[in-house]
Write an enzyme that holds these catalytic residues in place. Structure first.
Site, PDB file in Angstrom:
ATOM      1  N   TYR A 161       0.637  -1.146  -0.049  1.00 46.62           N
ATOM      2  CA  TYR A 161      -0.045   0.073   0.076  1.00 46.62           C
ATOM      3  C   TYR A 161       0.787   1.257  -0.045  1.00 46.62           C
ATOM      4  O   TYR A 161       0.720   2.327  -0.872  1.00 46.62           O
ATOM      5  CB  TYR A 161      -0.893  -0.123   1.182  1.00 46.62           C
ATOM      6  CG  TYR A 161      -1.972   1.143   1.496  1.00 46.62           C
ATOM      7  CD1 TYR A 161      -3.008   1.238   0.477  1.00 46.62           C
ATOM      8  CD2 TYR A 161      -1.652   2.127   2.028  1.00 46.62           C
ATOM      9  CE1 TYR A 161      -4.069   2.361   0.659  1.00 46.62           C
ATOM     10  CE2 TYR A 161      -2.422   3.134   2.339  1.00 46.62           C
ATOM     11  CZ  TYR A 161      -3.528   3.393   1.631  1.00 46.62           C
ATOM     12  OH  TYR A 161      -4.681   4.304   1.724  1.00 46.62           O
ATOM     13  N   LYS A 165       1.147   4.248  -2.780  1.00 48.06           N
ATOM     14  CA  LYS A 165       0.613   5.576  -2.846  1.00 48.06           C
ATOM     15  C   LYS A 165       1.972   6.572  -2.973  1.00 48.06           C
ATOM     16  O   LYS A 165       1.848   7.708  -3.356  1.00 48.06           O
ATOM     17  CB  LYS A 165       0.311   5.804  -1.266  1.00 48.06           C
ATOM     18  CG  LYS A 165      -1.026   5.011  -1.026  1.00 48.06           C
ATOM     19  CD  LYS A 165      -2.237   5.520  -1.967  1.00 48.06           C
ATOM     20  CE  LYS A 165      -3.532   4.914  -1.421  1.00 48.06           C
ATOM     21  NZ  LYS A 165      -4.650   5.390  -2.419  1.00 48.06           N
TER      22      LYS A 165
HETATM   23  N1  LIG Z   1      -9.457   5.928   5.123  1.00 45.61           N
HETATM   24  C1  LIG Z   1      -8.190   6.403   5.479  1.00 45.61           C
HETATM   25  O1  LIG Z   1      -7.772   6.488   6.448  1.00 45.61           O
HETATM   26  C2  LIG Z   1      -7.360   6.633   4.201  1.00 45.61           C
HETATM   27  C3  LIG Z   1      -6.276   7.232   4.536  1.00 45.61           C
HETATM   28  C4  LIG Z   1      -5.158   7.859   3.249  1.00 45.61           C
HETATM   29  C5  LIG Z   1      -5.775   7.384   2.059  1.00 45.61           C
HETATM   30  N2  LIG Z   1      -6.954   6.899   1.775  1.00 45.61           N
HETATM   31  C6  LIG Z   1      -7.404   6.622   0.261  1.00 45.61           C
HETATM   32  O2  LIG Z   1      -8.651   7.280   0.087  1.00 45.61           O
HETATM   33  C7  LIG Z   1      -9.376   6.520  -1.014  1.00 45.61           C
HETATM   34  C8  LIG Z   1     -10.663   5.949  -0.155  1.00 45.61           C
HETATM   35  O3  LIG Z   1     -10.623   5.402   0.771  1.00 45.61           O
HETATM   36  P1  LIG Z   1     -11.562   4.891   1.641  1.00 45.61           P
HETATM   37  O4  LIG Z   1     -11.231   4.965   3.063  1.00 45.61           O
HETATM   38  O5  LIG Z   1     -12.910   5.639   1.340  1.00 45.61           O
HETATM   39  O6  LIG Z   1     -11.827   3.349   1.335  1.00 45.61           O
HETATM   40  P2  LIG Z   1     -13.319   2.313   1.203  1.00 45.61           P
HETATM   41  O7  LIG Z   1     -12.594   0.971   1.277  1.00 45.61           O
HETATM   42  O8  LIG Z   1     -14.156   2.694   2.208  1.00 45.61           O
HETATM   43  O9  LIG Z   1     -13.740   2.746  -0.329  1.00 45.61           O
HETATM   44  C9  LIG Z   1     -12.918   2.582  -1.190  1.00 45.61           C
HETATM   45  C10 LIG Z   1     -14.201   2.231  -2.684  1.00 45.61           C
HETATM   46  O10 LIG Z   1     -13.238   1.974  -3.493  1.00 45.61           O
HETATM   47  C11 LIG Z   1     -13.897   0.897  -4.298  1.00 45.61           C
HETATM   48  N3  LIG Z   1     -12.968   0.108  -5.084  1.00 45.61           N
HETATM   49  C12 LIG Z   1     -12.053  -0.816  -4.546  1.00 45.61           C
HETATM   50  N4  LIG Z   1     -11.596  -1.358  -5.724  1.00 45.61           N
HETATM   51  C13 LIG Z   1     -11.827  -1.032  -6.823  1.00 45.61           C
HETATM   52  C14 LIG Z   1     -11.665  -0.935  -8.298  1.00 45.61           C
HETATM   53  N5  LIG Z   1     -10.747  -1.737  -8.486  1.00 45.61           N
HETATM   54  N6  LIG Z   1     -12.199  -0.217  -9.056  1.00 45.61           N
HETATM   55  C15 LIG Z   1     -13.085   0.807  -8.839  1.00 45.61           C
HETATM   56  N7  LIG Z   1     -13.524   0.974  -7.371  1.00 45.61           N
HETATM   57  C16 LIG Z   1     -12.871   0.254  -6.435  1.00 45.61           C
HETATM   58  C17 LIG Z   1     -14.610   0.073  -3.215  1.00 45.61           C
HETATM   59  O11 LIG Z   1     -15.782  -0.572  -3.924  1.00 45.61           O
HETATM   60  C18 LIG Z   1     -15.123   1.139  -2.331  1.00 45.61           C
HETATM   61  O12 LIG Z   1     -16.473   1.728  -2.775  1.00 45.61           O
HETATM   62  C19 LIG Z   1      -8.308   5.371  -1.144  1.00 45.61           C
HETATM   63  O13 LIG Z   1      -7.547   5.597  -2.428  1.00 45.61           O
HETATM   64  C20 LIG Z   1      -7.447   5.034  -0.006  1.00 45.61           C
HETATM   65  O14 LIG Z   1      -6.345   4.579  -0.106  1.00 45.61           O
HETATM   66  C21 LIG Z   1      -7.653   6.397   2.753  1.00 45.61           C
END
Ligand SMILES: NC(=O)c1ccc[n+]([C@@H]2O[C@H](COP(=O)([O-])OP(=O)(O)OC[C@H]3O[C@@H](n4cnc5c(N)ncnc54)[C@H](O)[C@@H]3O)[C@@H](O)[C@H]2O)c1
Length: 254
Positions: A161, A165
């Site tokens: 991961y 990123k």
């Molecule tokens: N939650 C955190 O603390 C956090 C921190 C840093 C970065 N992020 C980043 O923010 C973004 C959103 O994260 P989140 O926490 O909302 O995650 P989440 O798991 O709640 O939502 C992710 C969404 O992406 C969709 N998804 C997964 N694989 C996919 C694919 N191959 N094609 C299309 N859609 C797909 C899923 O169905 C889901 O709806 C991600 O890129 C994550 O890495 C999140």
């Protein structure tokens, strides 16, 4: 600009958000719609995408739900084409879809590595590439990529991961340089610990350690990230490109 028009500063813009069925992507889509944008909601979870699109319609904006796996180039190209065909333009792209497959380095399988890199990094590359073709012709556009603080500082159990990123951050800077002459701004956002389904998988011990280290003493909300996206997507950020902006309650200054 009056306060009312500032609140609607994305009126007439078409935005596409990947992974917008839930979590940060859904919050971003709703926030962009509240600023006046029309939205394409894409996700591999088609039912969830339809629910987000319905919530956008209730806000009085045009919305379209499209199933798309961002790790498939043909599907991403079709998604951008459908956006332009159905809504007439593509002004703002948010490459948000992302996954985790956490485990320690010595236990990580090649499949776990490939899946995370394919969705988080290659998916972002496909999105940038497909949107660039359209935005270059329009000589305008905003691309915002979801990175993570793990791409800056690493995190135990997240070799795949954090590498994906870090790749997103480097990709963002390069694409920003390539597209700047066409008036396209490309930026990354590096969230810290945000409350979503993704972080629900984190152990109680790790969660407590995160909270202990966050100077603002709370986890972030998807809406916190969405507000930053709205700013970067607006004309107020026209002179910002190639940046990675951290939003983490101060976690990385500790
Ligand atoms: N939650 C955190 O603390 C956090 C921190 C840093 C970065 N992020 C980043 O923010 C973004 C959103 O994260 P989140 O926490 O909302 O995650 P989440 O798991 O709640 O939502 C992710 C969404 O992406 C969709 N998804 C997964 N694989 C996919 C694919 N191959 N094609 C299309 N859609 C797909 C899923 O169905 C889901 O709806 C991600 O890129 C994550 O890495 C999140």
């Amino acid at each position: 600009m009056t306060e009312a028009s500032a609140q609607q500063n994305l009126a007439g813009k078409v935005a596409l958000v990947t992974g917008a069925a839930r979590g940060i992507g859904r919050a971003i889509a709703l926030a962009l719609a509240r600023r006046g944008a029309d939205l394409v909601i894409s996700d591999i979870d088609e039912d969830g995408a339809k629910q987000t699109a319905a919530a956008i319609s209730e806000l009085g904006r045009r919305s379209l739900a499209v199933r798309c796996d961002v790790s498939r180039r043909d599907e991403v190209e079709a998604l951008v084409n459908e956006t332009v065909t159905q809504l007439g333009s593509l002004d703002i792209l948010i490459n948000n879809a992302g996954i985790t497959r956490d485990t320690l380095l010595v236990r990580m399988t090649e499949e776990q590595w490939d899946l995370v890199l394919d969705i988080n990094l290659k998916g972002t590359f496909f999105g940038c590439q497909a949107a660039a073709k359209r935005m270059m012709k329009a000589r305008a556009g905003k691309i915002i990529n979801l990175a993570s603080i793990t791409g800056l500082i690493g995190n135990v159990g997240q070799a795949n991961y954090s590498a994906s990123k870090a790749g997103v951050i480097a990709l963002t800077r390069t694409v920003a340089k390539e597209l700047a002459a066409r008036n396209i701004q490309v930026n990354a956002i590096a969230p810290g610990f945000i409350e979503t389904e993704m972080t629900r998988e984190v152990s109680e011990k790790a969660r407590a350690a995160f909270l202990e280290n966050i100077p603002l003493k709370r986890a972030g909300k998807p809406e916190d990230v969405a507000q930053l996206v709205c700013f970067l997507a607006s004309a107020d950020a026209d002179y910002i490109t190639g940046q990675c902006i951290t939003i983490d309650g101060g976690l990385t200054i500790n």
